[in-house]
Design an enzyme around this catalytic site. Structure first.
Site, short mmCIF file in Angstrom:
data_model
loop_
_atom_site.label_atom_id
_atom_site.label_comp_id
_atom_site.label_asym_id
_atom_site.label_seq_id
_atom_site.Cartn_x
_atom_site.Cartn_y
_atom_site.Cartn_z
CE LYS A 14 -0.88 -0.31 4.93
NZ LYS A 14 0.20 0.53 5.43
NE ARG A 89 -1.82 0.12 11.05
CZ ARG A 89 -0.97 0.55 10.11
NH1 ARG A 89 -1.02 1.79 9.69
NH2 ARG A 89 -0.07 -0.26 9.61
NE ARG A 128 8.42 -3.87 4.32
CZ ARG A 128 7.17 -3.53 4.60
NH1 ARG A 128 6.42 -2.90 3.72
NH2 ARG A 128 6.64 -3.83 5.76
NE ARG A 134 8.58 -1.23 7.99
CZ ARG A 134 7.31 -1.01 7.70
NH1 ARG A 134 6.98 -0.43 6.58
NH2 ARG A 134 6.37 -1.38 8.54
NE ARG A 145 4.23 -4.53 10.71
CZ ARG A 145 5.16 -4.76 9.76
NH1 ARG A 145 6.20 -5.55 10.03
NH2 ARG A 145 5.05 -4.20 8.60
P1 ADP Z 1 2.51 -1.81 7.94
O1 ADP Z 1 1.17 -1.47 7.35
O2 ADP Z 1 3.41 -2.53 7.01
O3 ADP Z 1 2.40 -2.54 9.27
P2 ADP Z 1 3.13 1.06 8.49
O4 ADP Z 1 4.38 1.69 7.98
O5 ADP Z 1 1.83 1.53 7.90
O6 ADP Z 1 3.35 -0.49 8.22
O7 ADP Z 1 3.07 1.20 10.09
C1 ADP Z 1 4.16 0.82 10.88
C2 ADP Z 1 3.78 0.92 12.36
O8 ADP Z 1 3.44 2.29 12.68
C3 ADP Z 1 2.58 0.11 12.81
O9 ADP Z 1 2.91 -1.22 13.09
C4 ADP Z 1 2.18 0.89 14.08
O10 ADP Z 1 3.05 0.61 15.16
C5 ADP Z 1 2.42 2.34 13.68
N1 ADP Z 1 1.22 2.95 13.08
C6 ADP Z 1 1.09 3.41 11.82
N2 ADP Z 1 -0.15 3.91 11.60
C7 ADP Z 1 -0.83 3.74 12.76
C8 ADP Z 1 -2.16 4.02 13.17
N3 ADP Z 1 -3.05 4.59 12.34
N4 ADP Z 1 -2.51 3.73 14.45
C9 ADP Z 1 -1.63 3.17 15.29
N5 ADP Z 1 -0.38 2.85 14.97
C10 ADP Z 1 0.04 3.14 13.72
#
Ligand code: ADP
Length: 192
Positions: A14, A89, A128, A134, A145
Protein backbone atom coordinates in the site's frame (compact mmCIF):
# COMPACT_ATOMS: atom_id res chain seq x y z
CA UNK A 1 -9.43 17.39 -5.25
CA UNK A 2 -9.53 13.86 -4.02
CA UNK A 3 -9.66 12.69 -0.43
CA UNK A 4 -8.77 9.03 -0.44
CA UNK A 5 -7.68 6.35 2.02
CA UNK A 6 -5.63 3.31 1.06
CA UNK A 7 -5.80 0.24 3.25
CA UNK A 8 -4.25 -3.18 3.09
CA UNK A 9 -2.45 -5.61 5.36
CA UNK A 10 1.24 -5.14 6.13
CA UNK A 11 3.18 -6.22 3.05
CA UNK A 12 0.31 -5.54 0.65
CA UNK A 13 2.28 -2.81 -1.09
CA UNK A 14 0.00 0.00 0.00
CA UNK A 15 2.88 2.41 0.65
CA UNK A 16 4.23 1.96 -2.88
CA UNK A 17 0.79 2.20 -4.44
CA UNK A 18 -0.04 5.25 -2.32
CA UNK A 19 2.83 7.23 -3.83
CA UNK A 20 1.81 6.48 -7.42
CA UNK A 21 -1.92 6.98 -6.90
CA UNK A 22 -1.37 10.23 -4.99
CA UNK A 23 0.84 11.57 -7.78
CA UNK A 24 -1.91 10.88 -10.32
CA UNK A 25 -4.45 12.86 -8.29
CA UNK A 26 -2.02 15.64 -7.39
CA UNK A 27 -2.38 15.15 -3.64
CA UNK A 28 0.19 14.31 -0.94
CA UNK A 29 0.50 10.68 0.19
CA UNK A 30 0.45 10.82 3.97
CA UNK A 31 1.69 7.66 5.68
CA UNK A 32 1.39 7.53 9.46
CA UNK A 33 4.02 4.76 9.50
CA UNK A 34 6.45 7.01 7.57
CA UNK A 35 5.68 9.97 9.85
CA UNK A 36 6.43 7.83 12.91
CA UNK A 37 9.63 6.49 11.35
CA UNK A 38 10.77 10.07 10.58
CA UNK A 39 10.11 11.07 14.20
CA UNK A 40 11.95 7.99 15.46
CA UNK A 41 14.95 8.80 13.24
CA UNK A 42 14.99 12.40 14.49
CA UNK A 43 14.58 11.15 18.09
CA UNK A 44 11.73 13.56 18.82
CA UNK A 45 9.61 12.98 21.94
CA UNK A 46 6.89 11.56 19.71
CA UNK A 47 9.40 9.31 17.96
CA UNK A 48 10.68 7.94 21.26
CA UNK A 49 7.12 7.26 22.43
CA UNK A 50 6.02 5.60 19.20
CA UNK A 51 9.21 3.59 18.57
CA UNK A 52 8.59 1.01 21.28
CA UNK A 53 5.10 0.22 20.00
CA UNK A 54 6.32 -0.04 16.42
CA UNK A 55 9.19 -2.37 17.27
CA UNK A 56 6.67 -4.73 18.92
CA UNK A 57 4.21 -4.50 16.02
CA UNK A 58 1.61 -2.91 18.30
CA UNK A 59 -0.51 0.11 17.39
CA UNK A 60 0.66 3.43 18.70
CA UNK A 61 -2.16 4.75 20.98
CA UNK A 62 -5.00 6.38 19.04
CA UNK A 63 -4.68 9.84 20.60
CA UNK A 64 -0.96 10.03 19.78
CA UNK A 65 -1.50 8.97 16.17
CA UNK A 66 -4.49 11.25 15.66
CA UNK A 67 -2.64 14.26 17.07
CA UNK A 68 0.24 13.66 14.68
CA UNK A 69 -2.11 13.26 11.70
CA UNK A 70 -4.05 16.41 12.62
CA UNK A 71 -0.84 18.42 12.50
CA UNK A 72 0.17 16.93 9.16
CA UNK A 73 -3.23 17.71 7.64
CA UNK A 74 -2.75 21.36 8.60
CA UNK A 75 0.15 21.69 6.13
CA UNK A 76 -0.86 23.69 3.06
CA UNK A 77 -0.27 20.85 0.62
CA UNK A 78 -3.06 18.85 2.27
CA UNK A 79 -5.60 21.69 2.37
CA UNK A 80 -7.89 20.28 -0.29
CA UNK A 81 -6.92 16.69 -0.81
CA UNK A 82 -4.75 13.84 0.40
CA UNK A 83 -4.24 10.13 0.24
CA UNK A 84 -3.99 8.60 3.70
CA UNK A 85 -1.91 5.45 4.07
CA UNK A 86 -2.19 3.61 7.38
CA UNK A 87 -4.91 5.68 9.00
CA UNK A 88 -7.54 4.92 10.21
CA UNK A 89 -6.59 1.51 11.56
CA UNK A 90 -9.09 1.29 14.43
CA UNK A 91 -12.79 2.09 14.77
CA UNK A 92 -11.88 4.92 17.19
CA UNK A 93 -9.68 6.43 14.48
CA UNK A 94 -12.59 6.39 11.99
CA UNK A 95 -14.51 8.67 14.34
CA UNK A 96 -11.49 10.91 14.90
CA UNK A 97 -10.99 11.31 11.15
CA UNK A 98 -14.69 12.06 10.67
CA UNK A 99 -14.34 14.87 13.20
CA UNK A 100 -11.17 16.28 11.63
CA UNK A 101 -12.88 16.35 8.24
CA UNK A 102 -16.16 17.76 9.54
CA UNK A 103 -14.30 20.78 10.95
CA UNK A 104 -12.81 21.32 7.49
CA UNK A 105 -16.19 20.84 5.76
CA UNK A 106 -14.76 17.94 3.79
CA UNK A 107 -15.90 14.41 2.99
CA UNK A 108 -14.05 11.24 2.07
CA UNK A 109 -14.50 10.20 -1.50
CA UNK A 110 -13.10 6.69 -1.58
CA UNK A 111 -11.40 3.99 0.46
CA UNK A 112 -9.17 1.62 -1.50
CA UNK A 113 -8.59 -1.82 -0.02
CA UNK A 114 -5.74 -3.94 -1.40
CA UNK A 115 -6.18 -7.69 -0.97
CA UNK A 116 -3.22 -10.10 -0.98
CA UNK A 117 -3.13 -13.75 0.19
CA UNK A 118 -1.53 -14.19 3.64
CA UNK A 119 1.32 -16.46 2.54
CA UNK A 120 2.36 -13.91 -0.09
CA UNK A 121 2.38 -11.13 2.52
CA UNK A 122 4.82 -12.96 4.77
CA UNK A 123 7.16 -13.74 1.87
CA UNK A 124 7.11 -10.13 0.68
CA UNK A 125 7.90 -8.74 4.12
CA UNK A 126 10.76 -11.12 4.78
CA UNK A 127 12.22 -10.00 1.44
CA UNK A 128 11.71 -6.34 2.38
CA UNK A 129 13.47 -7.00 5.69
CA UNK A 130 16.54 -8.07 3.75
CA UNK A 131 16.36 -5.17 1.29
CA UNK A 132 15.38 -2.28 3.56
CA UNK A 133 16.12 -3.55 7.04
CA UNK A 134 12.89 -2.32 8.60
CA UNK A 135 13.12 -3.08 12.30
CA UNK A 136 9.56 -4.40 12.51
CA UNK A 137 9.96 -6.91 9.65
CA UNK A 138 10.98 -9.88 11.81
CA UNK A 139 8.79 -12.96 11.66
CA UNK A 140 7.11 -12.68 15.07
CA UNK A 141 6.52 -8.94 14.76
CA UNK A 142 5.09 -9.48 11.26
CA UNK A 143 2.70 -12.09 12.67
CA UNK A 144 1.54 -9.63 15.31
CA UNK A 145 0.94 -6.91 12.69
CA UNK A 146 -1.07 -9.35 10.53
CA UNK A 147 -3.08 -10.41 13.57
CA UNK A 148 -3.90 -6.79 14.46
CA UNK A 149 -4.94 -6.14 10.88
CA UNK A 150 -7.38 -9.07 11.10
CA UNK A 151 -8.63 -8.26 14.59
CA UNK A 152 -8.83 -4.45 14.48
CA UNK A 153 -8.54 -3.13 10.97
CA UNK A 154 -11.04 -5.48 9.26
CA UNK A 155 -13.71 -3.64 11.26
CA UNK A 156 -12.59 -0.40 9.61
CA UNK A 157 -13.06 -2.01 6.18
CA UNK A 158 -16.54 -3.18 7.18
CA UNK A 159 -17.50 0.31 8.32
CA UNK A 160 -16.47 1.87 5.02
CA UNK A 161 -18.16 -0.95 3.10
CA UNK A 162 -21.40 -0.05 4.88
CA UNK A 163 -20.91 3.59 3.92
CA UNK A 164 -20.67 2.49 0.30
CA UNK A 165 -17.23 4.00 -0.36
CA UNK A 166 -15.04 0.87 -0.19
CA UNK A 167 -13.26 -0.08 -3.44
CA UNK A 168 -11.55 -3.47 -3.30
CA UNK A 169 -8.51 -4.01 -5.54
CA UNK A 170 -6.58 -7.24 -6.09
CA UNK A 171 -3.10 -6.47 -4.75
CA UNK A 172 -1.10 -9.34 -6.32
CA UNK A 173 0.45 -8.89 -9.73
CA UNK A 174 2.37 -6.20 -11.54
CA UNK A 175 2.80 -2.91 -9.67
CA UNK A 176 1.68 -0.81 -12.67
CA UNK A 177 -1.45 -2.86 -13.28
CA UNK A 178 -2.52 -2.51 -9.67
CA UNK A 179 -1.95 1.25 -9.80
CA UNK A 180 -3.99 1.51 -13.01
CA UNK A 181 -6.86 -0.51 -11.53
CA UNK A 182 -6.87 1.57 -8.36
CA UNK A 183 -6.87 4.88 -10.24
CA UNK A 184 -9.70 3.70 -12.51
CA UNK A 185 -11.79 2.64 -9.52
CA UNK A 186 -11.29 5.99 -7.76
CA UNK A 187 -12.06 7.97 -10.91
CA UNK A 188 -15.26 6.03 -11.39
CA UNK A 189 -16.23 6.74 -7.80
CA UNK A 190 -15.41 10.45 -8.16
CA UNK A 191 -17.55 10.67 -11.30
CA UNK A 192 -20.62 9.07 -9.76
P1 ADP B 1 2.51 -1.81 7.94
O1 ADP B 1 1.17 -1.47 7.35
O2 ADP B 1 3.41 -2.53 7.01
O3 ADP B 1 2.40 -2.54 9.27
P2 ADP B 1 3.13 1.06 8.49
O4 ADP B 1 4.38 1.69 7.98
O5 ADP B 1 1.83 1.53 7.90
O6 ADP B 1 3.35 -0.49 8.22
O7 ADP B 1 3.07 1.20 10.09
C1 ADP B 1 4.16 0.82 10.88
C2 ADP B 1 3.78 0.92 12.36
O8 ADP B 1 3.44 2.29 12.68
C3 ADP B 1 2.58 0.11 12.81
O9 ADP B 1 2.91 -1.22 13.09
C4 ADP B 1 2.18 0.89 14.08
O10 ADP B 1 3.05 0.61 15.16
C5 ADP B 1 2.42 2.34 13.68
N1 ADP B 1 1.22 2.95 13.08
C6 ADP B 1 1.09 3.41 11.82
N2 ADP B 1 -0.15 3.91 11.60
C7 ADP B 1 -0.83 3.74 12.76
C8 ADP B 1 -2.16 4.02 13.17
N3 ADP B 1 -3.05 4.59 12.34
N4 ADP B 1 -2.51 3.73 14.45
C9 ADP B 1 -1.63 3.17 15.29
N5 ADP B 1 -0.38 2.85 14.97
C10 ADP B 1 0.04 3.14 13.72
Amino acid sequence: MARIIIMGPPGSGKGTQAVHIARHFGVPAISTGDLFRAHARDKTALGLEAGGYMDRGEFVPDHVTTHMLKQRLEDVDAANGFLLDGYPRTVIQIGALDELLAVRGQALEAVLALTVPDEELLARMLLRAKEQGRRDDTEDVIQRRLELYRDETQAVLSAYLQRGILLTIEGSGERENITTAAIAAVEKALAS
